[in-house]
Scaffold this active site. Structure first.
Site, PDB file in Angstrom:
ATOM      1  N   GLY A 260      -8.886  -8.185   0.595  1.00  0.00           N
ATOM      2  CA  GLY A 260      -7.466  -8.542   1.110  1.00  0.00           C
ATOM      3  C   GLY A 260      -7.094  -9.844   1.590  1.00  0.00           C
TER       4      GLY A 260
ATOM      5  N   GLY B 173     -13.426  -4.229   0.401  1.00  0.00           N
ATOM      6  CA  GLY B 173     -14.804  -3.746   0.689  1.00  0.00           C
ATOM      7  C   GLY B 173     -15.168  -2.734  -0.685  1.00  0.00           C
TER       8      GLY B 173
ATOM      9  N   ARG C 114       0.789  -1.239   0.033  1.00  0.00           N
ATOM     10  CA  ARG C 114      -0.027  -0.126   0.058  1.00  0.00           C
ATOM     11  C   ARG C 114       0.798   1.265   0.136  1.00  0.00           C
ATOM     12  NH1 ARG C 114      -5.336  -1.618   3.819  1.00  0.00           N
ATOM     13  NH2 ARG C 114      -6.219  -2.745   1.965  1.00  0.00           N
TER      14      ARG C 114
ATOM     15  N   LYS D 271     -19.245 -15.793   3.367  1.00  0.00           N
ATOM     16  CA  LYS D 271     -20.599 -15.669   3.394  1.00  0.00           C
ATOM     17  C   LYS D 271     -21.132 -15.325   2.029  1.00  0.00           C
ATOM     18  CE  LYS D 271     -21.147 -14.410   8.294  1.00  0.00           C
ATOM     19  NZ  LYS D 271     -20.581 -13.158   9.154  1.00  0.00           N
TER      20      LYS D 271
HETATM   21  P1  AMP Z   1     -14.748 -13.251   3.343  1.00  0.00           P
HETATM   22  O1  AMP Z   1     -14.377 -12.309   4.012  1.00  0.00           O
HETATM   23  O2  AMP Z   1     -16.517 -13.447   3.043  1.00  0.00           O
HETATM   24  O3  AMP Z   1     -14.344 -13.204   1.685  1.00  0.00           O
HETATM   25  O4  AMP Z   1     -14.441 -14.681   3.641  1.00  0.00           O
HETATM   26  C1  AMP Z   1     -12.765 -15.125   3.846  1.00  0.00           C
HETATM   27  C2  AMP Z   1     -13.069 -16.091   5.053  1.00  0.00           C
HETATM   28  O5  AMP Z   1     -13.671 -17.178   4.475  1.00  0.00           O
HETATM   29  C3  AMP Z   1     -11.460 -16.578   5.199  1.00  0.00           C
HETATM   30  O6  AMP Z   1     -11.082 -16.371   6.556  1.00  0.00           O
HETATM   31  C4  AMP Z   1     -11.716 -18.060   5.097  1.00  0.00           C
HETATM   32  O7  AMP Z   1     -11.034 -18.989   6.132  1.00  0.00           O
HETATM   33  C5  AMP Z   1     -13.367 -18.384   5.296  1.00  0.00           C
HETATM   34  N1  AMP Z   1     -13.597 -19.419   4.455  1.00  0.00           N
HETATM   35  C6  AMP Z   1     -13.265 -19.953   3.430  1.00  0.00           C
HETATM   36  N2  AMP Z   1     -13.882 -21.219   2.974  1.00  0.00           N
HETATM   37  C7  AMP Z   1     -14.309 -21.613   4.054  1.00  0.00           C
HETATM   38  C8  AMP Z   1     -15.233 -22.664   4.684  1.00  0.00           C
HETATM   39  N3  AMP Z   1     -15.203 -24.057   3.731  1.00  0.00           N
HETATM   40  N4  AMP Z   1     -15.817 -23.000   5.839  1.00  0.00           N
HETATM   41  C9  AMP Z   1     -15.612 -21.628   6.818  1.00  0.00           C
HETATM   42  N5  AMP Z   1     -14.885 -20.533   6.394  1.00  0.00           N
HETATM   43  C10 AMP Z   1     -14.377 -20.648   5.070  1.00  0.00           C
END
Ligand code: AMP
Length: 400
Positions: free
Chosen positions: A354, A377, A38, A201
């Site tokens: 990130g 974001g 950054r 999510k």
């Molecule tokens: P996001 O912030 O929604 O992009 O999510 C990123 C996070 O998703 C990371 O910290 C991963 O550890 C988590 N993640 C990815 N795959 C899985 C999974 N199968 N079960 C639980 N968490 C997950």
């Protein structure tokens, strides 16, 4: 190209320029900066100002300080920037206090001043106009080069723009590049255009998925969010991550994809474990065979091969979200392999978020990607088609 006012449209010669940067860098326990991407990304804009005979006042936030504390000081950033630019960087002891004011007033052409962490001022995150006015009083020109915070209406991002007219505010090179990339991606992608989404999510990416569907040819869904889709298709997903309230929404996306002719791909196998830890016993299972009480924590090898096939003819790939819990070595293989597949392709590859940038760095593929967004974001909100509060005031007014 975007309709945003560029730093190049502004007559900067000899002026005092305030640049809102994103120096929110990761640090270790000893406050060493562990990734200075950054800081390096901000240099072209700073150099351009210095080459135009300006004096430069830089401001950024770092972390989420609850109170003023040396732990959140921008001092390490000043040192790293000075080293990267082979040039002194004057550090202010405060943000709008006496020290900052004195140093800003006495700043000479060619000099760089860095203010203390903007979030030491409570008004920053409240978009406070008084704080904005004080910051604005330091300079004649305002440049925003902090893409990572443009989705937030903060004092140094939004309110401050009210104190500069169109001839005296604009976007730095980094911000402009981010916006141009996102806009071109959505408006003029070379086909086939494949979106790869993952992460924890569905809720966080629902709007982006809905906005992307009419524009893409194929969609690969991995990570934790895949399980809500798999559940929607009737699979037994054991204890895997599930957003029960979004099953209907997931069904809608699958149906909409079908109507639009978008091919949607979900994992066909997973790495399952009973707990999410490095010590956990794990096994490779087809998604039809996730045992009760187990959860899918990474995509399996068959899914990896399938996704590689799907990516083979892609001309544009947009990737946001890891394929598994990549933070734990055991469950990082799927994400690392996905990074290799994407970086080895001949497509234009755009990485956002990130976590995803982190995966790419761990896979040592950073240099192979076409573009890695510096803002998680903010990049997601651009893809969602939203107007960012930090970008809106920098748009040139169209004269009828
Ligand atoms: P996001 O912030 O929604 O992009 O999510 C990123 C996070 O998703 C990371 O910290 C991963 O550890 C988590 N993640 C990815 N795959 C899985 C999974 N199968 N079960 C639980 N968490 C997950």
């Amino acid at each position: 190209m975007s309709d945003i006012i560029s730093i190049k449209d502004i007559n900067l010669a000899g002026k005092k320029v305030f640049i809102r940067c994103d120096f929110n860098v990761p640090q270790d326990d000893f406050l060493n900066i562990t990734d200075d991407r950054r800081i390096r990304s901000a240099i072209p804009t700073i150099r351009y100002c210095l080459d135009n005979g300006c004096s430069v006042i830089l401001a950024s936030h770092l972390g989420r300080p609850k109170e003023i504390s040396s732990k959140y000081s921008l001092e390490p950033v000043a040192k790293r920037l000075a080293r990267l630019m082979s040039k002194d960087v004057i550090m202010a002891k405060d943000v709008i206090g006496e020290d900052a004011k004195n140093k800003a007033t006495n700043l000479k052409a060619g000099e760089i001043l860095l203010l203390e962490n903007l979030r030491f001022e409570k008004g920053e995150t409240k978009n406070d106009e008084n704080l904005a006015k004080e910051l604005a009083s330091f300079a004649e020109v305002y440049i925003n080069d902090a893409f990572g915070v443009c989705h937030r209406a903060h004092s140094s991002v939004e309110a401050i723009t009210k104190f500069f007219d169109e001839e005296h505010k604009g976007a730095g090179f980094l911000l402009q590049k981010e916006i141009d990339f996102a806009q071109n991606l959505i408006k003029y992608p070379t086909r086939p255009f494949v979106a790869v989404v993952g992460g924890s999510k569905v809720s966080g990416k629902l709007q982006a998925l809905t906005n992307l569907l009419p524009k893409i040819d194929k969609l690969i869904i991995g990570g934790g969010m895949a399980f809500t889709f798999l559940k929607a298709q009737g699979y037994d997903i054991g204890n895997s991550l599930l957003e029960e309230g979004l099953i209907e929404e997931a069904k809608n996306i699958l149906t909409k994809g079908k109507e639009l002719g978008v091919k949607i791909y979900l994992p066909v196998d997973v790495i399952a474990a009973q707990t999410c830890s490095q010590e956990a016993v794990m096994k490779y299972v087809p998604i039809q065979e996730i045992p009760a009480g187990w959860m899918g924590l990474d995509i399996g090898p068959a899914s990896g091969r399938l996704f590689r096939e799907v990516l083979a003819d892609a001309q544009t790939i947009w990737w946001n979200g890891p394929m598994g819990v990549f933070e734990i070595d055991k469950f990082s293989k799927g994400s690392i392999k996905m990074s290799h597949y994407i970086s080895e392709s001949n497509a234009t590859t755009v990485v956002g978020g990130g976590d995803t940038a982190d995966v790419v760095a761990r896979a040592r593929d950073t240099d192979e990607m076409t573009f890695i967004s510096t803002g998680g974001g903010a990049s997601l909100e651009l893809i969602e088609g939203k107007e960012l509060p930090g970008v809106k005031p920098l748009k040139a007014k169209v004269i009828e």
